[in-house]
Enzyme design. Sequence first.
Site, PDB file in Angstrom:
ATOM      1  N   GLY A 134      -8.189   0.324   0.698  1.00 49.31           N
ATOM      2  CA  GLY A 134      -8.413  -0.688  -0.337  1.00 49.31           C
ATOM      3  C   GLY A 134      -7.531  -0.387  -1.533  1.00 49.31           C
ATOM      4  O   GLY A 134      -7.902   0.402  -2.410  1.00 49.31           O
ATOM      5  N   SER A 136      -4.322  -2.873  -2.917  1.00 53.63           N
ATOM      6  CA  SER A 136      -3.946  -4.086  -3.651  1.00 53.63           C
ATOM      7  C   SER A 136      -5.162  -4.954  -3.985  1.00 53.63           C
ATOM      8  O   SER A 136      -6.154  -4.956  -3.272  1.00 53.63           O
ATOM      9  CB  SER A 136      -2.997  -4.935  -2.809  1.00 53.63           C
ATOM     10  OG  SER A 136      -1.817  -4.245  -2.556  1.00 53.63           O
ATOM     11  N   SER A 168      -5.524  -4.030   5.589  1.00 53.79           N
ATOM     12  CA  SER A 168      -5.172  -4.179   6.990  1.00 53.79           C
ATOM     13  C   SER A 168      -6.294  -3.624   7.864  1.00 53.79           C
ATOM     14  O   SER A 168      -6.699  -2.482   7.693  1.00 53.79           O
ATOM     15  CB  SER A 168      -3.870  -3.420   7.237  1.00 53.79           C
ATOM     16  OG  SER A 168      -3.359  -3.758   8.480  1.00 53.79           O
ATOM     17  N   GLU A 251       2.815   6.649   3.552  1.00 58.96           N
ATOM     18  CA  GLU A 251       2.967   5.306   4.113  1.00 58.96           C
ATOM     19  C   GLU A 251       4.448   4.975   4.306  1.00 58.96           C
ATOM     20  O   GLU A 251       4.861   4.524   5.365  1.00 58.96           O
ATOM     21  CB  GLU A 251       2.333   4.258   3.193  1.00 58.96           C
ATOM     22  CG  GLU A 251       2.543   2.846   3.730  1.00 58.96           C
ATOM     23  CD  GLU A 251       1.884   1.765   2.888  1.00 58.96           C
ATOM     24  OE1 GLU A 251       1.921   1.877   1.647  1.00 58.96           O
ATOM     25  OE2 GLU A 251       1.349   0.831   3.476  1.00 58.96           O
ATOM     26  N   SER A 381       7.158  -2.794  -2.824  1.00 57.63           N
ATOM     27  CA  SER A 381       8.192  -3.778  -2.483  1.00 57.63           C
ATOM     28  C   SER A 381       9.587  -3.157  -2.593  1.00 57.63           C
ATOM     29  O   SER A 381       9.758  -2.058  -3.111  1.00 57.63           O
ATOM     30  CB  SER A 381       8.103  -4.983  -3.418  1.00 57.63           C
ATOM     31  OG  SER A 381       8.461  -4.577  -4.725  1.00 57.63           O
ATOM     32  N   GLU A 383      11.822  -3.921  -4.577  1.00 62.22           N
ATOM     33  CA  GLU A 383      12.125  -3.701  -5.997  1.00 62.22           C
ATOM     34  C   GLU A 383      11.403  -2.467  -6.534  1.00 62.22           C
ATOM     35  O   GLU A 383      11.959  -1.704  -7.335  1.00 62.22           O
ATOM     36  CB  GLU A 383      11.738  -4.944  -6.811  1.00 62.22           C
ATOM     37  CG  GLU A 383      12.643  -6.153  -6.568  1.00 62.22           C
ATOM     38  CD  GLU A 383      12.407  -6.863  -5.233  1.00 62.22           C
ATOM     39  OE1 GLU A 383      11.369  -6.612  -4.572  1.00 62.22           O
ATOM     40  OE2 GLU A 383      13.260  -7.679  -4.832  1.00 62.22           O
TER      41      GLU A 383
END
Lengths: 403, 371
Positions: A134, A136, A168, A251, A381, A383
């Site tokens: 858990g 985002s 997910s 990750e 991301s 960025e």
Amino acid sequence: MTEHAALETFRSEVKTWLTQNFPKSLVGKAALYMGFDHNVPMEGDALRWRQALAERGFGAPTWPKAYGGAGLSAIEARALGEELAAAGAFNPIPLLTGMGSTMVGPTVLEYGTEDQKLRHLSPIARGEVRWCLGLSEPNAGSDLAALATKAVNKGDYWEVNGQKIWTSGADISQWCGALVRTDSNAAKRDGLSFLLFTMDQPGVTTRPIRLIAGASPFCETFFNDARGDKTDLLGPINEGWTVVKRLLQHERQSQTGAAPIASTGASLSQMAKQYVGVNDRGELNDPDLRLRLASHLMDARTHSLTLQRIAAEARGNPKVTAAASILKNSATSVAQTRAELTLEIMGHQGLGWEGSAFATDEIEAVRGWLAGKAMSIYGGSYEVQNNIISKNILGLPETTQKG
Amino acid sequence: MAVLTEEQTILRDQAVSWVNADAPVSAFRKLRDSGSITGFAPDTWKSICEMGWTGIVVPEAHGGSDLGYMTFGLLLEELGKQLVASPLYASGLVGATALRFAGTDAQKQNCLPAIASGEAIVTLAIDEGPRHAPDAIAMSAEKTGSGYRLNGTKSFVIEGGSATHLIVAARSGQDIVLLLVDASATGLSREVLKTADSRGYANITFKNVDVAATALMSAGHGKATLDAILDRARAGIASEMLGAASAAFDMTLEYLKTRKQFGQLIGSFQALGHRAAELYTEMELTRSAVEAALQAIDAGSKDVPLLCSLSKYKVGAFLFRMSNQLIQIHGGIGMTDEFNAGFYLKRARAVEALYGGQGFHRDRYARLSGF
């Protein structure tokens, strides 16, 4: 005994063990159990195979024996993987545990109390418990530290309220590791803690999210007075940001291998020859596509050479480092370019959604292309990775942007 | 950076301290300002030879150290960082390689020790037009009673002005042959080129140049030998290019951390931070390709042609982008001759053209991959 001889001994032990334990009925079935369809049940021979792996600690081979692993070195673990592949065998345990083997487990190993390690690691190593994460929230994506889900100290438990998104496998997981706010008055990165709690409780509900590629493993997850045990804070209170940064490095590390899987270059150029045709010199009939395909294959090869180089530099003991950001971005652009090229090569046949007019691999190409757009968004991301590279590796000064 | 042997580490460290002390980019500037014809300083060349670097791919039996291409690459990378000008690459790597692969026993005995000592400067003369085209060799080697008669022109021969010997690719009937030619042969004339990057290139014209039959190199027949030589030349220049590009990156990064505009360090601007991150990522990826090609050569891998084209392509793309960004991010100061950025930009384009640019190698990679 030399290192090399010891490794050969280990290999022959694994070979013997495989003949005794890997059921012949599962040869060639890796795709069935290792694919993205998580719903193939582990029954009969498959279940016996999982138990045999777990018994020997091969489900999480590099973890210490005390926590369900086999205590192997990275080199031995690689040899084990090679022997499994050579025998047509596979290790379904990491996939069965969701985020357990690749992310939660390594982080518990590093930050967990002895009690946490004993309670949580073995069930993961045995492939018995699936974990989700858990992290985002609807208003905390790239700016993860802005999250609002709260955990309040209720004396003998933590009470959790809020909403997570992109969790997910939340609908099929038994446990969750969540980043929650435990101090609302502190600066935003300083008031966070990492809490482990069970998903099977009245205060937790999940709702699967349908994506542009169709069904997805992602969920929205809602916590209404959900409860976490007091003994299940991972790492010190209000130091969850440190824990989660480490977790996210694990990750990224697990996402850097995407390109080698997708870089079986021969098949992409073979496919292009079939769809596009060749001229009398054996070159693809579309000269522009030919050169872009060559560029892509060169990028893919360079990426896998970089993985090899970094592994060699780490001398068989790969550390999770900031280089993971470089590799994640590179793996992402290789995989996304490959998906785009695949569609382009297929032409109109690369536009199918379902139905008998399209071959299975054509539909999979379309779904994969769409699903792959997430690669440059999740796990930090493109960025965000560039921010990490510019600040943490290159040492450039902080931006003056507020946030 | 690849995992180095102790010997490689020592040599690399020796190169770093020598380059910084004796041949920094300011030495290259001095050379350029002097209007040197040869394109290198005799003292610099003498030091390089004394350190034994010219013998790194020369067999021990012929007076070299035979330390391999990865080792040579490490040195070229360090020299490339400061744009050191010398025939080390053209003679010590390319010339020695050509002799190893194609020389007769007598040619090896005569020339390899002289390359290792620096007495001879042996360079390869391949291309005849403005672009690298090893399949389009037109120069003729016509059989005569006592040997061969050479007619034709070789263009853009690296260190062609100072070479004592040339290894010349020519057409003899249906075959492509290699010949070892004394640069002082009658009928051979050279025009030293004044190029933007101030390196020692020359165009060389052969007008009825008669050479003895012993000039013919033994294994010089066929494309495979020529390709093997060219691939090692490509892998070597790729190291020099990686060195130049990494120096350009370091200069740029330093500037991002020191230059202030709008009251802040320009490196704090996200547009520039991300550009730096992308350049760094590309540099790390490029290094893998460059080192893999050198390692493949040393290991005798069958992937040498593919990896050498990969290496030259990737480093070409990165150096192109990095040399442009070196100027762009430095702004006005980058445009001045007083600052070194221009040297790197000029060198970048010259080495891009050498032994095939990105277009050549991408096409070759596709062909080698069967499409």
